[in-house]
Every structure is written in structure tokens, then in C-alpha cells.
Design a protein around this motif. Structure first.
Motif, short mmCIF file in Angstrom:
data_model
loop_
_atom_site.label_atom_id
_atom_site.label_comp_id
_atom_site.label_asym_id
_atom_site.label_seq_id
_atom_site.Cartn_x
_atom_site.Cartn_y
_atom_site.Cartn_z
N LEU A 12 50.18 45.76 49.75
CA LEU A 12 49.59 46.33 48.54
C LEU A 12 48.50 45.40 48.03
CD1 LEU A 12 49.36 48.14 46.05
CD2 LEU A 12 51.42 47.04 45.12
N LEU A 13 47.27 45.92 47.99
CA LEU A 13 46.14 45.19 47.39
C LEU A 13 46.05 45.67 45.95
CD1 LEU A 13 43.53 45.53 50.29
CD2 LEU A 13 45.26 43.75 49.94
N TRP A 14 46.47 44.81 45.03
CA TRP A 14 46.61 45.20 43.63
C TRP A 14 45.37 44.77 42.84
CZ3 TRP A 14 49.49 48.40 41.01
CH2 TRP A 14 49.51 48.32 39.60
N MET A 15 44.67 45.75 42.28
CA MET A 15 43.46 45.49 41.50
C MET A 15 43.85 45.33 40.04
SD MET A 15 41.19 45.55 43.92
CE MET A 15 42.48 44.81 44.96
N ASN A 16 44.16 44.12 39.65
CA ASN A 16 44.74 43.88 38.33
C ASN A 16 43.74 44.19 37.22
OD1 ASN A 16 47.19 43.15 37.15
ND2 ASN A 16 46.38 41.14 36.58
N GLY A 17 44.16 45.02 36.30
CA GLY A 17 43.30 45.46 35.20
C GLY A 17 42.79 46.87 35.40
N GLY A 18 42.67 47.31 36.65
CA GLY A 18 42.26 48.68 36.93
C GLY A 18 40.79 48.78 37.30
N ALA A 19 40.52 49.05 38.59
CA ALA A 19 39.13 49.17 39.06
C ALA A 19 38.56 50.53 38.67
CB ALA A 19 39.09 48.99 40.59
N SER A 20 37.24 50.58 38.58
CA SER A 20 36.55 51.80 38.19
C SER A 20 36.38 52.72 39.39
CB SER A 20 35.17 51.46 37.61
OG SER A 20 34.38 52.64 37.49
N GLN A 21 36.88 53.93 39.28
CA GLN A 21 36.73 54.91 40.37
C GLN A 21 35.28 55.34 40.53
OE1 GLN A 21 38.38 55.38 37.53
NE2 GLN A 21 37.31 57.06 36.50
N ASN B 112 40.40 40.43 37.34
CA ASN B 112 39.08 40.65 36.71
C ASN B 112 38.54 42.07 36.84
OD1 ASN B 112 39.05 37.92 35.96
ND2 ASN B 112 38.15 37.34 37.95
N TYR B 113 39.40 43.07 36.81
CA TYR B 113 38.87 44.45 36.78
C TYR B 113 38.95 45.09 35.40
CZ TYR B 113 38.27 44.68 41.82
OH TYR B 113 37.83 44.48 43.10
N ASP B 114 39.48 44.37 34.41
CA ASP B 114 39.66 44.98 33.08
C ASP B 114 38.35 44.87 32.30
OD1 ASP B 114 41.00 46.28 31.08
OD2 ASP B 114 41.90 44.46 30.26
N SER B 115 37.39 45.71 32.65
CA SER B 115 36.00 45.54 32.23
C SER B 115 35.67 46.37 30.99
CB SER B 115 35.08 45.92 33.39
OG SER B 115 35.42 47.21 33.89
N HIS B 116 36.29 46.04 29.86
CA HIS B 116 35.94 46.73 28.61
C HIS B 116 34.53 46.38 28.17
CE1 HIS B 116 39.98 48.31 27.87
NE2 HIS B 116 40.44 47.14 28.34
N ALA B 117 34.01 45.28 28.66
CA ALA B 117 32.62 44.88 28.41
C ALA B 117 32.00 44.46 29.74
CB ALA B 117 32.56 43.73 27.42
N ASP B 118 30.70 44.66 29.83
CA ASP B 118 29.95 44.24 31.03
C ASP B 118 30.59 44.75 32.32
OD1 ASP B 118 28.13 42.79 29.41
OD2 ASP B 118 29.51 41.09 29.37
N ASN B 119 30.92 46.02 32.32
CA ASN B 119 31.61 46.62 33.46
C ASN B 119 30.87 46.40 34.78
OD1 ASN B 119 33.51 48.80 34.74
ND2 ASN B 119 31.43 49.53 35.19
N PHE B 120 29.57 46.54 34.76
CA PHE B 120 28.83 46.53 36.03
C PHE B 120 28.69 45.10 36.58
CE2 PHE B 120 27.60 50.24 33.53
CZ PHE B 120 28.14 51.22 34.35
N THR B 121 28.55 44.13 35.68
CA THR B 121 28.53 42.73 36.12
C THR B 121 29.89 42.36 36.71
OG1 THR B 121 26.94 42.16 34.39
CG2 THR B 121 28.20 40.35 35.36
N VAL B 122 30.94 42.78 36.01
CA VAL B 122 32.30 42.47 36.46
C VAL B 122 32.57 43.10 37.82
CG1 VAL B 122 34.74 42.95 36.00
CG2 VAL B 122 33.26 42.13 34.16
N HIS B 123 32.24 44.37 37.95
CA HIS B 123 32.56 45.06 39.20
C HIS B 123 31.69 44.58 40.36
CE1 HIS B 123 35.34 47.65 37.12
NE2 HIS B 123 35.65 48.23 38.27
N LYS B 124 30.44 44.29 40.10
CA LYS B 124 29.58 43.79 41.19
C LYS B 124 30.17 42.51 41.76
CE LYS B 124 24.88 42.23 42.27
NZ LYS B 124 23.50 42.04 41.76
N ALA B 125 30.58 41.61 40.89
CA ALA B 125 31.16 40.34 41.35
C ALA B 125 32.48 40.57 42.09
CB ALA B 125 31.37 39.41 40.16
N SER B 126 33.33 41.43 41.54
CA SER B 126 34.65 41.64 42.15
C SER B 126 34.56 42.38 43.48
CB SER B 126 35.55 42.43 41.18
OG SER B 126 35.78 41.68 40.00
N LEU B 127 33.69 43.38 43.55
CA LEU B 127 33.58 44.18 44.78
C LEU B 127 33.02 43.36 45.93
CD1 LEU B 127 32.33 47.63 43.41
CD2 LEU B 127 34.68 46.87 43.87
#
Length: 423
Positions: A54-63, A285-300
Motif C-alpha cells: 500500500l502506497l499511502w498518500m498521507n493527507g490526500g492527493a488531488s485527483q 505532504n499532500y494536505d494542500s489547503h494552500a499552495d496546492n500546485f507547489t505542493v503537488h509538483k514537489a510530491s509527484l
């Protein structure tokens, strides 16, 4: 008295220990406690050796920013979709390596779940059901450990790293509690013996004697859990070389990506290859209530090589056909972008991805509306997802465990197996 059933339902602890485990043919075997180590159980689990990571995306990744992109809409965001190996399955531009593995993936775009907050979502997406005050449901790792674990193995049957699940083994008991290690997959420093072998053996025998004497006068699950944990730790030390990746890492660093999560994925492969039936690896680091795109770019950019490298490595070693790889978190993210350039929690149309054991690759199931708000067709609940996962692993989702006299199925009553994603 067990805390898992009402006084009227409660028979005795002995009744709890006489719960059942369904065989591959649907029959019931006596299980739990002292019966667990029987030859019949060992033979039953060994002949069905299936594994799960199980690869768990803690905080919830954006679909919307990964596998259900909505380019050209108000909610689409700045990320661009790219083509994958599968026609019609475009993915985010920051998942180029996963795009090349799309023929292995079953993408479920219509998750519709019940718990919008982190604690409840983490629990429900680990147990496959809504939380109940009267029942302590086991996590998926404990269930798979029960059905596919080898009781004679020196390695734990349910291993996880970092901050992931929170439910534990529930009513399955301490035998199936998770064994937690650090994010880098290493064992703690105190696992190194500092006594001579003969002194260590004498000390352990003394502790066993004291535990046995104590247990005769004090019957309680926490005491038994402590005793089992100690026995398991001694057995684990015999096999701890599995956790030492320093020699192998240079060879696989480019494949998995030079990150902590990449090392965790390599560790997961080593563990399932050694017979561990369930391993959970968390990425933060997927709980991106702010700066979603910066957070997701780094995480992905961390996720992409690690996840794709894991699938490639498993396939090259002939392990993927018997290893189910799950990608999910506790929630999705809102289609609409908030005032802080963030996306909040969302449970009405989000994405989970499956690959490997029992899964048909190159499949997209379910659909959200054109703007990403709500499920358009084929909603999938927590129970449906877990019934599908267990079926892929050869576990009957209707198999009943007994808590006292009360039978509780592996997946909730009424759950629907999503046959369209299965082989």
C-alpha cells in the motif's frame, strides 16, 4: 470481557479465540490464538501466497492534478495532461514514468466515501468501513496478514513505515498488530545486540519464565500482546538483514529515485520478496489547503520514479502477478481552488489506483462530472473498494470473523466487487 461486543453478545474470551478464517474454497477453519500455528493454517496460507503493498498518500492527493485531469475547465489548474501507454488515460505531466506503466494500472475515478476529515478518513480507508463505536475493525494489513501470512516466518506479517494507518489489528487480536519502522525502512539502533550471544539467550529465557509466571495470574490481551511482541522481536532479529539496503541501494537509486520514499519502495520490494504479505509505505505532504500546485509538483516528482520503479522491479523479478500495489490516501482534493491557491478535502469523486495481483491493467473505471464536481457514474464506496481488493488477493470478502457470537464479514455487508478492474 471483550470490549468488542455487548454483554448479551459476549460469550467468553474462549469464544473469541474460536473465530474462523475462510479457506480458498469458502469453508471455515478454526483460527486465532493458540490454534493459529496449526499445520492446517500454515498449509492454507502458503498455497495462496499473495502480497500487497500500500502506497499511502498521507493527507490526500488531488485527483484532478494526477489521474482525473480536467484541462480547459475552471477547476483544471495549471498542470498539463500527457498521454500514457493507454489510449484515453492521460496523466499529469509530473508523472511521466507512471505514464509508461499505465498498461498495468486500473484507475478508479469514482471514489465516493464517508469520512471527510483526516482521522476518520485514515481509519475508514484502512478498514474499508465506517467507524463503529462498538466494533474495532482490523486494518487491511491485519486482514491480509491473517489470510496470507506465514506463522512460521521470522519476519512480521504486517509492516508499515512512517505515519500511515491508525486502526491496528482490531478484533483480530495482537497477533496481527502492525510492525512499524522508520520512514527510511531501517530498524531502530537498539536492535543491535550489545551482549554476548550466550548472555542474551540466558536473559531472554529468564524473561520468558517471568512472563509465564505473570500470565498465570494475569489474563488480559495487553499482557499477551506484550509477550507476543517480545517473541516476534527475537524472531525478527534472525532475519534483520532484509532491512539492510545499503549494498543494494546504489544499484537501484536511479530506478526508484534518490528519495526517502524511493528507499521505502525498495524496502517494500525486499520485504514482499522475503515473504511479508503486507507492507505499507507512506508519502507525506499532500494536505494542500494552500499552495496546492507547489505542493503537488514537489510530491509527484518524488512519487513518479518511486512508484514506477517499484512496478518495474516487481515485474522483472516475477513478483507483480502475485503482488497487489495500491495507491491511495484518506481523501481526494476539492475540484475548486480556494482563496489560498489550495484544494481542500473531497470525498465525492476522487481517485484510487490499483496494479498487479488480480488486476486488469489499462482500465479506467467510473467517471466524474466534466468539472470534477461529483460522481457521474459508477460510484465506489470504501466497502466496494476493499471487497475488490480482497477478491484480487483471493480472499472472500464475505468470509466471516467472529467477535463473540457475532459474525463480521471481511468487507461490509452489501459491498460490491468492482469486477471490471479484475482479471
Amino acid at each position: 470481557m471483550s470490549s468488542f461486543c455487548t454483554p448479551a453478545e459476549h460469550l467468553s474470551r474462549r469464544a473469541l479465540l474460536k473465530g474462523t478464517v475462510a479457506t480458498a474454497g469458502g469453508a471455515a477453519l478454526a483460527n486465532f490464538g493458540g490454534l493459529f500455528n496449526s499445520a492446517s493454517i500454515a498449509a492454507e496460507v502458503n498455497k495462496r501466497a499473495k502480497r500487497c503493498i500500500l502506497l499511502w498518500m498521507n493527507g490526500g492527493a488531488s485527483q484532478i492534478d494526477t489521474f482525473d485531469m480536467k484541462p480547459g475547465t475552471e477547476n483544471g489548474g495549471p498542470f498539463r495532461p500527457i498521454s500514457s501507454k493507454v489510449s484515453g488515460l492521460d496523466v499529469c505531466e509530473y508523472l511521466p514514468k507512471m505514464a509508461q506503466q499505465a498498461d498495468k494500472l486500473a484507475v478508479i475515478r469514482s471514489m465516493k466515501t464517508t469520512e471527510p476529515d483526516h482521522p476518520g478518513g485514515i481509519t475508514s480507508m484502512h478498514i474499508g468501513a465506517k467507524m463503529e463505536a462498538s466494533i474495532s475493525h482490523p486494518e487491511i494489513g491485519a486482514v491480509i496478514a491473517k489470510f496470507h501470512g506465514d506463522p512460521n516466518s521470522d519476519l512480521p506479517t504486517f509492516i508499515r513505515t512512517g505515519s500511515t494507518g491508525n486502526g491496528g489489528s482490531g478484533f483480530l487480536g495482537p497477533q496481527y498488530q502492525p510492525f512499524s519502522i522508520g520512514k527510511d525502512g531501517r530498524l531502530p539502533s537498539f536492535t543491535q545486540n550489545y551482549l554476548k550471544t550466550e548472555n542474551e539467550t540466558r536473559r531472554n529465557e529468564l524473561l520468558r519464565f517471568m512472563e509465564g509466571e505473570f500470565a498465570q495470574q494475569h489474563k488480559a490481551d495487553p499482557f499477551e500482546a506484550h509477550r507476543i511482541a517480545k517473541e516476534n522481536s527475537w524472531r525478527l532479529l534472525k532475519a534483520k538483514s532484509v532491512f539492510e539496503t545499503a549494498d543494494e541501494w546504489p544499484k537501484y537509486r536511479d530506478l526508484y529515485g534518490d528519495s526517502e520514499f524511493g528507499k521505502g519502495c525498495l524496502m517494500a520490494r525486499r520485504l514482499v520478496e522475503s515473504g511479508v504479505p503486507f507492507v505499507e509505505i507512506g508519502q507525506e505532504n499532500y494536505d494542500s489547503h494552500a499552495d496546492n500546485f507547489t505542493v503537488h509538483k514537489a510530491s509527484l516528482q518524488v512519487l513518479d520514479p518511486a512508484w514506477s520503479g517499484l512496478l518495474v522491479d516487481l515485474e522483472q523479478r516475477g513478483l507483480l502477478q502475485d503482488t497487489l500495489v495500491i495507491w491511495m490516501g484518506e481523501v481526494g482534493r476539492t475540484p475548486r481552488v480556494n482563496s489560498r491557491i489550495g484544494r481542500d478535502h473531497y470525498i465525492n469523486g476522487w481517485t484510487v489506483v490499483l496494479a498487479g495481483c488480480g488486476i486488469q491493467g489499462g482500465v479506467v473505471y467510473g467517471e466524474t462530472n466534466p468539472d470534477g464536481v461529483g460522481v457521474k457514474e459508477n460510484p465506489v464506496s470504501e466497502g466496494d473498494l476493499f471487497a475488490t481488493i480482497y477478491t484480487a488477493l483471493g480472499i472472500d470478502p464475505a468470509a466471516a470473523h467472529y467477535v463473540g457470537a457475532r459474525p463480521i464479514p471481511v468487507a461490509p455487508d452489501g459491498s460490491r466487487v468492482v469486477k471490471e478492474v479484475l482479471v
